[in-house]
Design an enzyme around this catalytic site. Structure first.
Site, PDB file in Angstrom:
ATOM      1  N   ASP A 230      56.628 -64.738 145.819  1.00 19.89           N
ATOM      2  CA  ASP A 230      56.226 -63.836 145.812  1.00 19.89           C
ATOM      3  C   ASP A 230      55.955 -63.157 143.987  1.00 19.89           C
ATOM      4  O   ASP A 230      56.313 -64.309 143.242  1.00 19.89           O
ATOM      5  CB  ASP A 230      57.104 -61.856 146.360  1.00 19.89           C
ATOM      6  CG  ASP A 230      56.014 -61.070 146.752  1.00 19.89           C
ATOM      7  OD1 ASP A 230      55.403 -60.752 146.280  1.00 19.89           O
ATOM      8  OD2 ASP A 230      55.988 -60.912 148.160  1.00 19.89           O
TER       9      ASP A 230
ATOM     10  N   HIS B 109      50.426 -60.865 144.827  1.00 21.37           N
ATOM     11  CA  HIS B 109      52.179 -61.428 144.660  1.00 21.37           C
ATOM     12  C   HIS B 109      52.342 -62.155 143.786  1.00 21.37           C
ATOM     13  O   HIS B 109      53.008 -63.274 144.792  1.00 21.37           O
ATOM     14  CB  HIS B 109      52.456 -61.197 146.211  1.00 21.37           C
ATOM     15  CG  HIS B 109      52.602 -59.142 146.520  1.00 21.37           C
ATOM     16  ND1 HIS B 109      53.692 -59.006 145.764  1.00 21.37           N
ATOM     17  CD2 HIS B 109      51.530 -58.610 147.370  1.00 21.37           C
ATOM     18  CE1 HIS B 109      53.113 -57.367 147.016  1.00 21.37           C
ATOM     19  NE2 HIS B 109      52.622 -57.815 146.726  1.00 21.37           N
TER      20      HIS B 109
ATOM     21  N   GLU C  68      47.922 -56.049 148.798  1.00 18.53           N
ATOM     22  CA  GLU C  68      48.324 -55.399 147.763  1.00 18.53           C
ATOM     23  C   GLU C  68      47.344 -55.826 146.532  1.00 18.53           C
ATOM     24  O   GLU C  68      48.763 -56.423 145.838  1.00 18.53           O
ATOM     25  CB  GLU C  68      49.431 -55.208 147.759  1.00 18.53           C
ATOM     26  CG  GLU C  68      49.888 -54.227 149.319  1.00 18.53           C
ATOM     27  CD  GLU C  68      51.531 -53.563 148.701  1.00 18.53           C
ATOM     28  OE1 GLU C  68      51.908 -52.699 148.532  1.00 18.53           O
ATOM     29  OE2 GLU C  68      52.561 -54.743 148.318  1.00 18.53           O
TER      30      GLU C  68
HETATM   31  C1  ACM Z   1      53.412 -55.519 152.768  1.00 17.03           C
HETATM   32  O1  ACM Z   1      54.338 -55.078 152.971  1.00 17.03           O
HETATM   33  N1  ACM Z   1      52.352 -55.826 151.308  1.00 17.03           N
HETATM   34  C2  ACM Z   1      52.971 -57.166 153.868  1.00 17.03           C
END
Ligand code: ACM
Length: 602
Positions: free
Chosen positions: A198, A261, A314
């Protein structure tokens, strides 16, 4: 030696029907989580001999027999594994083939006059029979080695029973990862989703790209990349964890986040991001695809799981919209916008995984780009993504961010250590049902299970991870294993108490639930009888009635007490629970308010 006494009447009542949970009283001493699909309690009990023999022959039987021997030795018994044709054995483990009723993970467990037997079609079933067996022994501090006569036939409601751990925002050592897998498998969860990369840190050694760990692992949520210690798992450690999980019938699913991410990776290798915005998103370039395919090739060598998680959540679209290169890719492939570009990106990675015999799994955003019907969708923005996916015939794992995000507060946020800004009680998790009424039977078959996620922005230590995970994991286990019609909150609360005693004995820092029976109450007269019991057996409770924070110098609860409530007044009873270990809960509250008299008729 203390023995279980199971009265005949209760046993009779418990026979009532396949799939029906026996009434609570019948199983007062039997506290299995998740509740088995079928259980019949017999009349009598079996005292184990001091020298236990375990009959096992094939590899799967012998493997569980080894784990069972360790368990017996910890209980002070001697344990020997003998061949299946031995004349006598305390425990018989038998993988048989073709009992349709048991499926691939079910088991049949019997404790009777002649000892203990577990049969199943698979090693997984034998392992789950063992997990049930260990819970039939009395919880600490009791040490009796006696079991009730019992027959259990059990199988799970769902095949994906998962729990995720984010090791990027905070890193957790292998010993903790293994403990996490241990706890999950004890309650018959079978999938460990390892969120390995991440923005805050890249945690898996990739030999082709050393900077991922010499640069990308050197930070976490509290330390900007480059300012923190470098923490990651070597490939050898990863293999160790995968093997550890396999022995417990847990599949490890690695997650390598893309295209978003990804700041840890784009910081280590800046050429992976588009110009001009240096960002946490990979550029959709051949350099990036070569990089990701090389990374995934190493990942696939380490993880035998069919499913490989590639994130997809995201993804900010600004870096792509601002990039002349990304815009040229959109134009070349007739993609109308950056969302379609993500779809194109995801499909390209999916084709690579499929060509290597693997399946892509991703967060529900991957649906937008139109991944194939073979991709598995993890529904996290509530359940809507999962519902859409199921109608499109994609398999779905439900992990809605309400009930199944375990980084939320469990108790009153006024007293709890900082968590993410949500509140999810044990009851909320228990009441979750992965089934969706709106789907047809065919569509429903695509909901393959559910999973809880432990994001670790506010979980800096292993104790805090245990505190957020437990006891909510117990409720999750019942959501995915026990037939929905057999779930029963009152019964669950009673059975959970035994697990708390086990956690305490094992030194696990579970969140301590408030007392049972302490509930907001409307009072009719001038006073009320206040009575409650500790959720954790043998714990002490201290309370106040003036709204102050209780301490061990407050009144110690010693049975029901009377509380005066004046007209128009609201009294608050606030309780702390103190475990035998000395660990103290945060307070639990209930209000006692006077019923307002109805207005007199004019
Ligand atoms: C997430 O909680 N962004 C998968």
């Amino acid at each position: 030696m203390k023995r279980f006494v199971v009265r005949g009447l209760f046993a009779l009542v418990a026979v009532i029907g396949l799939g029906v949970a026996p009434p609570l009283r019948a199983v007062a001493a039997i506290a299995v989580i998740p509740q088995p699909a079928y259980m019949r309690v017999g009349n009598g009990s079996y005292a184990l001999p001091h020298e236990v023999t375990i009959a096992a022959s094939n590899a799967a039987e012998r493997d569980v027999a080894g784990q069972l021997s360790d368990f017996f030795r910890k209980r002070g018994l001697a344990a020997t594994i003998v061949p299946k044709n031995a004349a006598h054995a305390t425990v018989r483990l038998s993988v048989i083939a073709g009992d349709k009723a048991l499926g691939t993970e079910g088991y049949h467990l019997r404790v009777a006059r002649d000892g203990i037997g577990i049969t199943a079609n698979t090693g997984a079933g034998i392992f789950y029979g063992f997990q049930t067996l260990r819970q039939l022994f009395p919880a600490p501090p009791a040490t009796a080695n006696a079991l009730p006569y019992i027959v259990i036939t059990d199988r799970p409601a769902y095949r994906w029973r998962g729990v995720m751990l984010d090791v990027s925002r905070h890193f957790f050592p292998v010993s903790f990862v293994e403990q996490y897998i241990d706890i999950a498998s004890t309650y018959k969860l079978n999938t460990f989703h390892w969120h390995l990369t991440d923005d805050q840190g890249w945690r898996i050694q990739i030999k082709t790209y050393p900077r991922l760990t010499t640069v990308g692992s050197c930070g976490d949520y509290d330390h900007k990349l480059g300012s923190g210690p470098c923490r990651y798992y070597t490939q050898r450690q990863i293999r160790e964890v995968v093997a550890y999980a396999k022995k417990r019938y847990v599949t490890v699913i690695p997650e390598i986040e893309m295209p978003g991410h990804s700041r840890a990776a784009t910081t280590a290798y800046p050429e992976l991001a588009c110009k001009p915005i240096r960002s946490d998103v990979y550029c959709p370039s051949e350099t990036t695809f070569a990089f990701l395919q090389n990374v995934l090739a190493e990942v696939m060598r380490l993880f035998p799981s069919t499913d490989i998680h590639t994130g997809g959540d995201e993804v900010p679209k600004r870096p792509w919209n601002a990039s002349p290169f990304a815009r040229s890719v959109m134009k070349q492939h007739h993609l109308r916008n950056a969302h379609e570009l993500q779809g194109w990106f995801d499909r390209r990675i999916e084709r690579y995984l499929n060509a290597h015999g693997r399946t892509m799994i991703g967060w529900d955003e991957i649906l937008a780009g139109g991944v194939s019907k073979h991709a598995v969708v993890m529904s996290w923005r509530g359940t809507s993504g999962g519902i859409v996916a199921a109608t499109r015939s994609n398999d779905v794992v439900m992990t809605p961010d309400g009930p199944l995000y375990f980084d939320a507060y469990q108790g009153d946020r006024a007293w709890e250590p900082r968590a993410i800004n949500n509140h999810t009680t044990l009851r909320d998790v228990y009441d979750y049902d992965p089934a969706v009424d709106a789907l047809t039977a065919d569509q429903s078959r695509h909901i393959i299970g559910a999973q809880a996620n432990l994001w670790t922005e506010f979980i800096p230590t292993q104790q805090r991870a245990e505190y957020r995970l437990l006891p909510r994991l117990l409720a999750l286990a019942e959501d995915v294993w026990t037939p929905a019609a057999d779930k029963d909150w009152k019964s669950f609360v009673t059975r959970a108490s035994s697990q708390y005693a086990r956690f305490e004995a094992a030194g696990i820092t579970f969140w301590i639930p408030g007392p049972n029976g302490l509930e907001d109450t409307i009072v009719d007269g001038d006073s009320v009888h206040v009575a409650f019991t500790s959720a954790v057996p043998g714990a002490a409770m201290y309370y106040t009635t003036d709204g102050s924070y209780p301490t061990v110098r407050s009144a110690r609860y010693a049975g029901a007490f009377s509380l005066a409530v004046q007209r128009g007044e609201e009294r608050r009873v606030r309780v702390i629970t103190v475990l035998r270990s000395g660990r103290v809960s945060t307070p639990a509250d209930a209000t006692f308010s006077r019923r307002v008299a109805p207005l007199a008729k004019p």
